[in-house]
Scaffold this active site. Structure first.
Site, PDB file in Angstrom:
ATOM      1  CD  GLU A 139     -11.227  -2.487  -5.237  1.00 41.09           C
ATOM      2  OE1 GLU A 139     -10.734  -3.614  -5.296  1.00 41.09           O
ATOM      3  OE2 GLU A 139     -10.552  -1.718  -4.665  1.00 41.09           O
ATOM      4  CE  LYS A 152       4.390 -10.617  -8.768  1.00 38.90           C
ATOM      5  NZ  LYS A 152       4.145  -9.716 -10.087  1.00 38.90           N
ATOM      6  CD  GLU A 178      -1.652   0.068   2.667  1.00 34.55           C
ATOM      7  OE1 GLU A 178      -2.737   0.384   2.712  1.00 34.55           O
ATOM      8  OE2 GLU A 178      -0.850   0.346   3.820  1.00 34.55           O
ATOM      9  CB  CYS A 218      -7.225   1.012  -3.425  1.00 28.91           C
ATOM     10  SG  CYS A 218      -6.171   2.197  -3.137  1.00 28.91           S
TER      11      CYS A 218
END
Ligand code: NAD
Length: 481
Positions: free
Chosen positions: A383, A177, A252, A286
């Site tokens: 983040e 996906k 991850e 990331c």
């Protein structure tokens, strides 16, 4: 207009069971360029059933043959490199040169796992010390089974290659996906897979969002393992769903990576590495090195150099030559970053970065350096996923290491130091999965990728990335008497 209302199951495009669709945007023109199905749990059922049917034959296909299929996927992507890079750039907003880099990384990844598949064939059946007199032992590696792969939007084709290539090399069949935000480049994989001669059901690709496909996929009992790349809240949901049936997960997730700079670092190199670490892909990485820890003797000069570089950036049309920063991927992502800029004002953070001239259209944000940010600031700890850099000056390496490790995340770090041995000594003490010393964020397929702490579980790339899709098996036999 791209209309993506079909799912790729058993090597054919079939209508999604979902009525609802999501708009697909070109983030530079802020224009709707298509629509994609939200997906439906019935689509998941059909794809998982196809993958399960395909598993026995694919598992028994010799590793070297699987490697040939992977070579063919790499060749298929290579043949489409120009068109695919352009499509990816248009869909994600990243500059064309960066989209080319993504393509090259993805192609290299499929090629690398072709060699890993062959090496796996040679590993199978190796003799192992039995540990008991009169017994012999051999080692084998079986595929985990049917795997569910879920990826985000920031590196289309790359995040998927890091999962699909090792999963296929291992002999797993796949329900993949991609992100609903960047499905256009990913859907071309279906064409490539057919051309590469993969049997029906080995790779199934489902378009849709978290509700339509992601959640039903992670709940589906027909999936033996999940590999997820994305945000922490969603990663935790996938892990919770995987607990039912005790299915393994590789995750991850996010990061808040530091870049540490000693007093003897070369200023120009440092500035280049800082800029690449926070402005590549408009900071939507990331592994963005979004916390700068610089020795106090170098701090003022480095801050001034970064401000000058940020002001000199050329944000613009992703496909135009000379653009070195594109828009963020969506209005949602731009708004998220702007909320952090508003928070910085409320927190009283200090920035001297001159405003760069932004195009009149597109989901752009002004790149910014905040100086001497307190570690309690939310901008320091969370983040942001945009070109926003927080900096602090430090007195010595000890302070830099302590501040670098004071984070919930542990994905990556960069160290810039005049003395390479000192850089490596610092790197050894950082609680992260990857450290780059005096170099860019290189991640060749031979390396390893993944994080400590809340940045995830497991590693992608390298042989470890293949082993994530394998179950080790040991066969012990009593020697014939
Ligand atoms: P996201 O978590 O919102 O979405 C990731 C994927 O999960 C998408 O395909 C989405 O449709 C799907 N999803 C959403 N809800 C789901 C659910 N309930 N169950 C299953 N799947 C669901 O992340 P994003 O906004 O696409 O990407 C940004 C995030 O990804 C950032 O946090 C970034 O740090 C992270 N990321 C990590 C790495 C890494 O290697 N560590 C790499 C790239 C991105």
């Amino acid at each position: 207009m791209h209309v993506l209302n079909e799912q790729f199951i058993d090597n054919a495009w079939v209508d999604s069971h979902a009525e609802a669709r999501l708009p697909l945007l070109d983030p530079f023109h802020e224009a709707v360029i298509g629509e994609v199905t939200r997906g439906d749990p019935l689509d998941v059922d059909a794809a998982v059933a196809a993958a399960r049917r395909a598993l026995p034959d694919w598992r028994d296909t010799p590793e070297a043959r699987r490697g040939e299929h992977l070579e063919a996927i790499a060749a298929g992507l290579e043949a489409r490199r120009e068109g695919l890079a352009e499509l990816s750039s248009r869909n994600s907003g990243k500059p064309l040169a960066e989209a080319h880099q993504d393509l090259d990384d993805a192609i290299a990844c499929y090629r690398y796992y072709a060699t890993q598949a062959r090496a796996l064939g040679k590993r199978q059946g190796q003799a192992d010390a039995s540990g008991i007199e009169g017994f012999s032992a051999r080692r084998y590696w079986d595929p985990v089974g049917v795997v569910g792969l879920i990826t985000p939007w920031n590196f289309p084709l790359v995040s998927s290659a890091w999962k699909l290539a090792p999963a296929l090399a291992a002999g797993c069949t796949v329900v993949f996906k991609p992100s609903e935000v960047t499905p256009l480049p990913e859907r071309v994989l279906a064409e490539v897979v057919i051309e590469a001669g993969l049997p029906p059901g080995v790779v199934n690709l489902l378009h849709g969002d978290g509700e339509g496909i992601g959640a039903p996929l992670s709940r589906h009992p027909g999936i033996d393992k999940f590999s997820f790349t994305g945000s922490n809240p969603v990663g935790e949901k996938v892990m919770q769903a995987a607990a039912s049936g005790v299915r393994p997960v590789s995750l991850e997730l996010g990061g808040k990576s530091p870049i540490l700079v000693t007093e003897d670092a070369d200023l120009e190199l440092t500035c280049d590495l800082v800029m690449a670490g926070i402005c590549y892909n408009a900071g939507q990485m990331c592994s963005a090195t979004s916390r700068l820890l610089v020795h106090e003797r170098l701090a003022d000069d480095l801050y001034a150099a970064i401000d000058a570089e940020m002001a000199a950036l050329r944000p613009g049309a992703p496909l135009a030559e000379g653009t070195d920063m594109g828009p963020l991927v969506s209005a949602m992502q731009r708004d998220r970053v702007q909320r952090y800029l508003a928070l910085a004002d409320r927190e009283g953070l200090h920035s001297e970065t001159p405003a760069v001239a932004l195009p009149e259209q597109g989901f752009f944000v002004t790149p910014r350096l905040y100086r001497d940010v307190p570690p309690s600031s939310r901008l320091w700890r969370e983040e942001i996923f945009g070109p926003v850099l927080c900096a602090r000056r430090v007195a010595d390496d000890e302070e830099a290491i302590a501040l670098a490790n004071d984070s919930d995340f542990g994905l990556a770090a960069t160290v810039v130091a005049g003395d390479p041995d000192r850089a490596e000594a610092i790197a050894r003490r950082l609680e992260v999965g990857n450290v780059w010393c005096n170099c860019d964020q290189v991640a060749p397929p031979h390396s390893s990728w993944g994080g400590m702490k809340r940045s995830g579980i497991g590693r992608e790339l390298g042989q470890t990335g293949l082993d994530a899709y394998l179950e080790p098996k040991r066969i012990t036999c009593r020697a014939a008497t």
